[in-house]
Design an enzyme around this catalytic site. Structure first.
Site, PDB file in Angstrom:
ATOM      1  CG  PHE A  35      43.072  40.676  47.085  1.00 56.60           C
ATOM      2  CD1 PHE A  35      43.595  40.120  48.503  1.00 56.60           C
ATOM      3  CD2 PHE A  35      42.991  41.847  47.057  1.00 56.60           C
ATOM      4  CE1 PHE A  35      43.992  40.737  49.516  1.00 56.60           C
ATOM      5  CE2 PHE A  35      43.079  42.832  48.250  1.00 56.60           C
ATOM      6  CZ  PHE A  35      43.737  42.255  49.285  1.00 56.60           C
ATOM      7  N   GLY A  42      47.387  39.089  40.854  1.00 59.78           N
ATOM      8  CA  GLY A  42      47.962  38.294  41.630  1.00 59.78           C
ATOM      9  C   GLY A  42      48.735  37.153  40.892  1.00 59.78           C
ATOM     10  CE1 TYR A  58      40.169  41.391  43.288  1.00 56.15           C
ATOM     11  CE2 TYR A  58      40.438  43.509  44.047  1.00 56.15           C
ATOM     12  CZ  TYR A  58      39.665  42.464  43.796  1.00 56.15           C
ATOM     13  OH  TYR A  58      38.313  42.544  44.083  1.00 56.15           O
ATOM     14  CB  CYS A  59      42.146  39.715  39.632  1.00 56.29           C
ATOM     15  SG  CYS A  59      41.123  38.676  38.379  1.00 56.29           S
ATOM     16  CG  LEU A  60      46.291  40.001  35.110  1.00 56.98           C
ATOM     17  CD1 LEU A  60      46.926  38.705  34.509  1.00 56.98           C
ATOM     18  CD2 LEU A  60      45.722  40.779  33.694  1.00 56.98           C
TER      19      LEU A  60
END
Length: 604
Positions: free
Chosen positions: A362, A338, A334-336
């Site tokens: 994400f 990812g 998710y975000c960082l």
């Protein structure tokens, strides 16, 4: 004009003298303490640059170029005054009982002007339209300046909007009809309560304003947030690994591991049972593991991005194999988280490590060339300032990063609370999402400097071999595992057109899905909510706009689409095994979920 259209004429009663006396006494006592604490902190930190954001230089360049073309400025001024004259005329006609169409109308989604008096009362309608005309004028002028480099133009545009938002008439007592009505009804007690709230927030921030967005006393981990049952089965300096209890008699053979960002805490994916992605994934038959990152202090200052790979992703994979006996997993970042997942997958490709079978991202950026409005905060001057702060403490305070993100949506995440808490004198509403948003985390100095400089500033991650970590050159093109990319259309943090660039980079099969709404709401959107559509397109042209023009919009959540994708990747993806009970494998349970790391608060 009817009385209900004139909040300023409502019966006014005097406040309770005892309340006034008590409040003023608190102001004197608490104010002195707040100022002393703030001055002490400033002395300890050596003070700050008068322009830490380097705004002055950008605006000076903009002004110089603007004055070089005075004709354009005069044209904008003429248009503004013509509209203003029309507004005066329309207001006069309304006061005489006639009707008039607005010269400029607010966005229907703009909640600052939701009170009916902004439309029904001629005075407040005039104030509102005057503001909207001025806002449009400011933004038109700064947006039309030619010759500015992209970063300066972006900075000028961003801070002009911050200035314009701050000047909204809804933010001031005498120009907000709702506040005037409340003041008349309570005899000004709302303002006394607001003053008390202001003092409490200054105390919370130790001399700097830290606006309370929600009633955090109403939330308890494991009771009404982060309640999905499970056990911590592994931990090290950087993370705890949570294994969740099964909800089905049999489960998918291949475990699922989630790597959230360490900018925030993992329980955004487990706020309440009805909107918990973690619980939903468990209900679909996944054995779910989640990494809960530590909230680092100065002792972890030298932890780098390579440590998050080694003690995060690789340690989790080793622990999952011990706990379940399974070597291969499905992974989500998710975000960082990812970005970390993609970086580690490229490293694994170089080392021929095949333990991650599928990767889901994400709202994840790997190409930072067009990083959206966060780029405003990434220039050499600001990076040096951030690094100086981190050298003193060993980390970046979570509150500083939270303020940056809040500025991206200032009207929703700053000014609405100024009005509610300080002008209306109301207590913040208990809202789990805002509790999570306010539960900020720190960033280790070495890791954060590397992330900002090598990824955001230099964009080295997308360059084949541009970054070397753990003895291998990182090349995202070597990632061959099937990848599922979910982005959101209104994302201010990871713009979807930037996240889409990864579709042209990864070497394996890619599915890109675009959800409505933003960075959080578009992701945390369970099937039962009936909210937010998503778009799918089986083709992946280089141009994201071309992808969108050929995409099909589908109602509701994207979660079922992901579930179909992840179990359709190979013949073994649907294989079932008896449900795994956390702590009964080779890794004994350490403590109940959500664990102790998530309880480490980021106090400023």
């Amino acid at each position: 004009m009817a009385d209900d259209k004139l909040p300023e004429t409502a019966p006014f009663r005097l406040p309770d003298p005892a309340l006034v006396t008590r409040t003023m006494s608190e102001v004197a006592e608490r104010g002195q303490r707040i100022v002393s604490d703030f001055l002490k902190r400033q002395q300890e930190s050596g003070g700050q640059s008068p322009d830490p954001m380097n705004i002055g230089g950008a605006f000076l360049e903009m002004t110089t170029r603007l004055m070089a073309n005075p004709a354009r400025l005069v044209q904008a001024q003429l248009g503004f005054w013509q509209d203003y004259l029309t507004l005066w005329q329309n207001t006069a006609r309304r006061m005489l009982g006639e009707t008039a169409q607005p010269v400029i109308a607010e966005d229907p989604k703009d909640r600052r002007f939701k009170d009916e008096a902004w439309r029904e009362n001629e005075v407040f309608d005039f104030i509102k339209q005057s503001y909207l005309l001025s806002a449009r004028y400011f933004q038109t002028v700064v947006g039309s300046v030619e010759g500015l480099d992209q970063k300066s133009a972006q900075k000028v545009d961003f801070y002009t909007r911050q200035f314009v938002d701050a000047l909204s008439p809804s933010n001031f007592l005498l120009t907000n009809p709702e506040v005037l009505r409340k003041t008349a009804e309570t005899g000004g007690e709302n303002l006394l309560k607001g003053l008390s709230h202001l003092l409490a927030d200054l105390e919370r921030g130790r001399g700097q304003l830290r606006i309370r967005m929600t009633d955090d006393s109403k939330f308890q981990f494991g009771e009404n947030i982060a309640v999905t049952p499970g056990k911590v089965v592994y931990q090290n300096d950087l993370m705890q690994l949570i294994q969740y209890a099964p909800a089905t008699e049999t489960v998918l053979k291949r475990p699922l591991v989630i790597f959230p960002p360490w900018i925030n805490k993992f329980y955004i994916l487990d706020l309440r049972p009805k909107n918990s992605f973690i619980k939903w994934a468990v209900d679909q038959g996944h054995t779910v593991f989640v990494v809960s990152w530590v909230n680092p202090d100065g002792h972890l200052a030298e932890k780098g991005f390579d440590d998050y790979m080694r003690e995060g992703v690789y340690a989790a994979l080793d622990a999952i194999e011990q706990a379940t006996g399974e070597r291969q997993v499905n992974a989500i970042g998710y975000c960082l988280g990812g970005t970390l997942l993609a970086t580690t997958l490229a490293h694994m490709a170089a080392k021929r490590d095949t333990r991650i079978k599928t990767a889901t991202y994400f709202v994840t950026m790997t190409d930072f060339e067009e990083a959206g409005e966060l780029s405003v905060f990434i220039d050499e001057e600001q990076l040096r300032g951030i690094e100086e702060k981190m050298q003193q403490r060993g980390y970046l305070e979570g509150r500083e990063m939270a303020t940056t993100f809040n500025m991206l949506r200032a009207n929703d995440l700053i000014w609405s609370f100024v009005v509610n808490n300080y002008l209306l004198g109301q207590e913040p509403f208990p809202f789990d999402l805002l509790y999570w948003n306010d539960d900020s985390t720190r960033m280790p100095a070495r890791m954060h400097s590397f992330y900002l400089r090598r990824m955001y500033q230099a964009n080295d991650l997308v360059k084949p071999g541009g970054i070397e970590l753990l003895g291998a050159k990182i090349d995202l093109r070597k990632i061959k595992v099937p990848s599922y990319l979910i982005s959101t259309r209104e994302d201010h943090i990871a713009p979807w057109k930037s996240t889409y660039r990864a579709t042209q980079i990864y070497g394996g099969p890619v599915r890109f899905v675009l959800a409505a709404s933003g960075h959080i709401a578009g992701i945390v959107n369970p099937p039962g909510s009936g909210k937010y559509s998503h778009w799918v397109n089986e083709t992946l042209p280089p141009d994201p706009e071309e992808w969108f023009s050929g995409a099909t919009e589908l109602a509701g959540s994207w979660w079922p689409d992901w579930q179909r994708w992840v179990i359709g990747q190979d013949k073994g993806a649907k294989d079932q095994v008896p449900a795994r009970i956390p702590g009964t494998g080779a890794l004994p349970a350490i403590e109940d979920a959500p664990g102790s790391y998530v309880r480490m608060m980021g106090t400023d």
